[in-house]
Design an enzyme around this catalytic site. Structure first.
Site, PDB file in Angstrom:
ATOM      1  CG  HIS A  92     -53.355  40.785 -26.425  1.00 59.24           C
ATOM      2  ND1 HIS A  92     -52.273  40.187 -27.009  1.00 59.24           N
ATOM      3  CD2 HIS A  92     -53.210  40.564 -25.087  1.00 59.24           C
ATOM      4  CE1 HIS A  92     -51.513  39.607 -26.084  1.00 59.24           C
ATOM      5  NE2 HIS A  92     -52.066  39.823 -24.901  1.00 59.24           N
ATOM      6  CD  GLU A 112     -47.830  35.590 -22.696  1.00 63.27           C
ATOM      7  OE1 GLU A 112     -47.794  36.715 -23.193  1.00 63.27           O
ATOM      8  OE2 GLU A 112     -47.904  35.367 -21.483  1.00 63.27           O
TER       9      GLU A 112
HETATM   10 ZN   LIG Z   1     -54.812  37.625 -22.638  1.00 66.14          ZN
END
Ligand SMILES: [Zn+2]
Length: 353
Positions: free
Chosen positions: A72, A202
């Protein structure tokens, strides 16, 4: 109202999260991750898709990072210091504190241990982090007159946040990784009831029905206990933070309950004495990185894998190309690292999530 999404990573894959959303004329980059399984151009998002002329300051209004995991935040120093993005970057205070440690750790593994070409330096990391504006959970922040953002607790790792963004009458949420099941270390994700035009979430485990947490923990403890009772060594490859803390507490409680005296080492904390790797007798060792993609966990794996008494416990997910992934795909008896290095695998392996 017009919303447009440009998915630069983590679309049909796990890793390299990076989504650019244009919402009523404002353009936000959510996450700026790297892919741990590649060492070529696929490691980073293809930023040229944002702006052909590479004028990122004019083509983006801000960058938002959800948490410190490298999938990320791993490409951020490259994006700011090499590609030249100079605009605002937002993340929570803990993420701002921890991201540079993760980035530096990764850079060291690449350059010092694998001898790869350096893609960003320590200086790049610190210069990049100076551009970061920290935000509190539930704090509403005005990026400019039209763009408003707010962070919500994601329950994934320390500092992880889900982000709400609003421009005019249009609003959206980007979650990053989040967790709805509280554990010993973190609570469950929390968010207000919001009216949204877009939700990007997600979904790595979205179609997986997971065993109950209790059952998974019991399995894990049983496997570890059986291994050390048989005189074996247990390697627990982990990421430096997050799950590792929880597993540590779990094992520690169990050790106390069962009155076990076998040593548990945490290589990120102890400046680990390498002679202990081959010391006789059982032990448990936490070592980074989690997917055995290099670094200390790989060093120990090479030594312990050839012995059938030993156990490797793998995290629930490993990126393609890592040793962890090879171990999970079938039961290999040999793992080829490069043309000069082969590892005989006779140890047991098990999964934990
Ligand atoms: Zn993560």
């Amino acid at each position: 109202m017009a919303i447009e999404c440009l998915v630069l990573g983590a679309g049909q894959e796990v890793g390299k999260s990076c989504v650019v959303v244009t919402i009523n004329g404002k353009r936000i980059m959510f996450d700026c991750g790297m892919h741990m399984g590649y060492d070529d151009h696929r490691r980073y998002p293809d930023f040229s898709l944002i702006s052909k002329s590479r004028d990122f300051d004019h083509s983006l209004d801000c960058v938002i990072i959800t948490h410190f995991h490298l999938d990320h935040v791993g490409a951020l120093p490259y994006f700011t210091e090499v590609c030249g993005y100079n605009g605002p970057i937002y993340m929570t205070y803990p993420t701002k504190a921890l991201a540079p440690l993760m980035l530096e750790d990764f850079r060291k593994v690449l350059v010092d241990r694998r001898g790869e070409e350096e893609q960003f330096t320590s200086l790049h990391i610190s210069q990049c982090m100076q551009k970061v504006i920290a935000i509190d959970l539930k704090q509403t922040l005005q990026v400019d007159d039209d763009l408003q953002i707010r962070a919500y607790y994601a329950g994934h790792v320390l500092g992880a946040a889900m982000f709400y963004a609003k421009v005019g009458e249009s609003a959206m949420v980007y979650t990053g990784d989040y967790n709805m099941t509280p554990d010993r270390h973190l609570g469950a994700a929390q968010i207000d009831r919001l009216e949204l035009d877009l939700l990007i979430t997600e979904s790595t485990y979205a179609t997986t029905i997971r065993d109950s947490k209790y059952a998974r923990e019991r399995e894990f403890l049983k496997a570890v206990h059986e291994c050390v009772a048989g005189g074996g060594k247990v390697l627990i490859p982990t990421f430096a933070l997050g799950r590792a803390q929880e597993l540590c507490i779990l094992l520690d409680d169990y050790w106390e309950r069962m009155n076990l005296k076998v040593p548990i080492y945490f290589s990120a904390v102890h400046n680990f004495d390498r002679s202990l790797i081959n010391a006789p007798g059982p032990c448990v060792l936490f070592a980074t990185p989690g997917m055995i993609s290099g670094g200390f966990s790989l060093e120990v794996f090479k030594q312990w894998a050839p012995c059938e008494m030993n156990l490797i416990t793998l995290p629930g997910y490993c990126v393609a190309g890592t040793v962890g992934h090879k171990l999970m795909s079938g039961k290999p008896t040999k793992i080829v690292l490069d043309k000069d290095t082969q590892i005989d695998v006779r140890c047991q392996s098990s999964y934990r999530q």
